[in-house]
Design an enzyme around this catalytic site. Sequence first.
Site, PDB file in Angstrom:
ATOM      1  CG  ASP A  42      -1.844   1.141   1.320  1.00  0.00           C
ATOM      2  OD1 ASP A  42      -1.667   2.128   0.572  1.00  0.00           O
ATOM      3  OD2 ASP A  42      -2.783   1.066   2.129  1.00  0.00           O
ATOM      4  CD  GLU A 133      -0.918   1.227   9.596  1.00  0.00           C
ATOM      5  OE1 GLU A 133      -1.918   1.248  10.366  1.00  0.00           O
ATOM      6  OE2 GLU A 133      -0.722   0.364   8.735  1.00  0.00           O
ATOM      7  CD  GLU A 142      -5.982  -4.513  13.254  1.00  0.00           C
ATOM      8  OE1 GLU A 142      -4.899  -4.319  13.807  1.00  0.00           O
ATOM      9  OE2 GLU A 142      -6.084  -4.670  12.015  1.00  0.00           O
ATOM     10  CG  HIS A 287      -4.274  -1.864   3.481  1.00  0.00           C
ATOM     11  ND1 HIS A 287      -3.475  -0.797   3.820  1.00  0.00           N
ATOM     12  CD2 HIS A 287      -4.603  -2.448   4.659  1.00  0.00           C
ATOM     13  CE1 HIS A 287      -3.317  -0.763   5.120  1.00  0.00           C
ATOM     14  NE2 HIS A 287      -3.990  -1.753   5.657  1.00  0.00           N
TER      15      HIS A 287
END
Lengths: 350, 350
Positions: A42, A133, A142, A287
């Site tokens: 990406d 990130e 998450e 992505h």
Amino acid sequence: MACRRKRPRLSANEEADGSADFDRFYFRAYGDISIHETMLGDTARTNSYRSAIFGSGAIKDKVILDVGAGTGILSVFCAQAGAKHVYAVEASSMAEQAKLVIKCNGVEDRVSVIQGKVEDIELPEMVDVIVSEWMGYLLVYEWMLSSIIFAREKWLKNNGVLFPNTASVFIAPLGDCEDLRDRLKFWEEMRPLYGVEMASLQAYARKCLTDVVHVQLVPPQNVQAHACQVCHINLKTVQEEDLSSVKGNFQFKCFGYSRVCGFVVWFDVTFPDHSQLSTSPYAEPTHWEQCIVYTKETQDVAQDTEITGTLELKPHRKVSRYVEVDLTYKFGNSEETHKQSYSMDEGAGS
Amino acid sequence: MACRRKRPRLSANEEADGSADFDRFYFRAYGDISIHETMLGDTARTNSYRSAIFGSGAIKDKVILDVGAGTGILSVFCAQAGAKHVYAVEASSMAEQAKLVIKCNGVEDRVSVIQGKVEDIELPEMVDVIVSEWMGYLLVYEWMLSSIIFAREKWLKNNGVLFPNTASVFIAPLGDCEDLRDRLKFWEEMRPLYGVEMASLQAYARKCLTDVVHVQLVPPQNVQAHACQVCHINLKTVQEEDLSSVKGNFQFKCFGYSRVCGFVVWFDVTFPDHSQLSTSPYAEPTHWEQCIVYTKETQDVAQDTEITGTLELKPHRKVSRYVEVDLTYKFGNSEETHKQSYSMDEGAGS
């Protein structure tokens, strides 16, 4: 290089409670090579970090903590940009690979790889900068942001900075949704194809498809109003308790006549040099693509029709790294406020 | 209509033991609409069943048991082909939808939908025919074949027949594997792209990619020898204990010079009228595509090089609906027999 694939969904036992059991899965996923192909393939993502790290004066001669370092690429960027020292913290088995990468790039004297969860490890000093990130689908999927808050509280100096330092969630109405229409129409095609009438399955298909969050690219022409920022997170000040419910109101006026069948949700993050990584339908695809939630019923809207509502993202009641989405919305002066909930879990909705 | 998507992988807690816990996931997956879009959108699959059911004299005036009826389409085919009665057994919540489909097609007097696992339900009579689409990746993934054996032992008359009635697994060497090469070469591209040397990750990437089974379409020209049938299952006689290890030997001669980097595995099933549903690279693509296992090292072979070995498929030691693959192989007169194991689980290998 095109973005190869989506970030894999996490899989977990439905009964897991987001603690030790689930984390084993979580870190196993990041130990596999495919997720790193996705992230590094990406280029919009990786180049945003790269240019923010190189373009900002905030890295040179500073001590950096890279939370969830993965293959170590952001740590190498920091070292290349003149960091004094980088602590690359990675819980998965990928930490071993990061060590090789650090060495191959000749920065092993300035980058230390530490295998462990950032909640468990110790550093020899406080840091000037946290680089990470951590963003998932819908920004929060998450819920790795919790680990960034933890790291900030424990290891970031008072005047320290974060890469990224802000994050925002946006929503816009989705007009004329071909994909949903095609997936419902599919059930009408069974009769000509196989001689079996299956249109009765449309109602169930609609129920399944409107219960979950879909990850896909939305063509800009399917966005039916100027997007609304529903929440803005300052990474320097956000608290763990703020994550129990990330929410906000929205209000937009539809551009023109269309049939609204859902909403599209995306996020942006910004860096200390004010550069941005956007996952908007108008930006270079990433992505993360965009997230779609479909409404139970489609609604024809005329030009300037106002849509108002609220969007709330919260940890899934069954698996706390998943997301539950609560949406309310109202068209124009209608008396009726619609309420709908969605799940973003491991399986459905792709 | 093109095949829309792959059959979803199942997800499960690593510690589940293939019993009650896992089955909840298993049947939840089949309760979602997407898996049924996949199966019905696969025209090669569905038309094979349809023509076998219509083309055989084995259905007319007979009593049928449809194991894992899903949306009920095979049951409707049977009713349309003149079945006396069909018992459509479906454990997932899709059973409710199957009832609607049966009714819409005007065959509710001859088709009874029974929600439950075939191991748990009772039928009022023995059946003449068992119809089922039970095949997973590598034929055995999901191991639903156990339920067919159970149903056969308990509910099929002595002279009864099964649709399908045989199943075979094939293997062939894979020449010149672009996908693996591209995925390994990816790590060399990080330096020109981002200025970071990451070729050191190739070894780890190769390890990850050669530990798992990959599902993808293999172009026929990448098949490097006449395929070898490693096992042939007669559905009428196969026993539950035979499933603890589905295995066989293979031996082929390579067509010409190539670089062999793995093997491709697929399956066929046949029906009582001797018609076939094949998932071979030479047949119409299905949602099963083909399965690839990569060898740890590539091997250059010359024309007529002989490759011999064994393939074994068995329930995964951690989650019994997953598959473990044990492979041995030897090139030509080499002294060395290579041994390698692969996992087919929920996450990796796509």
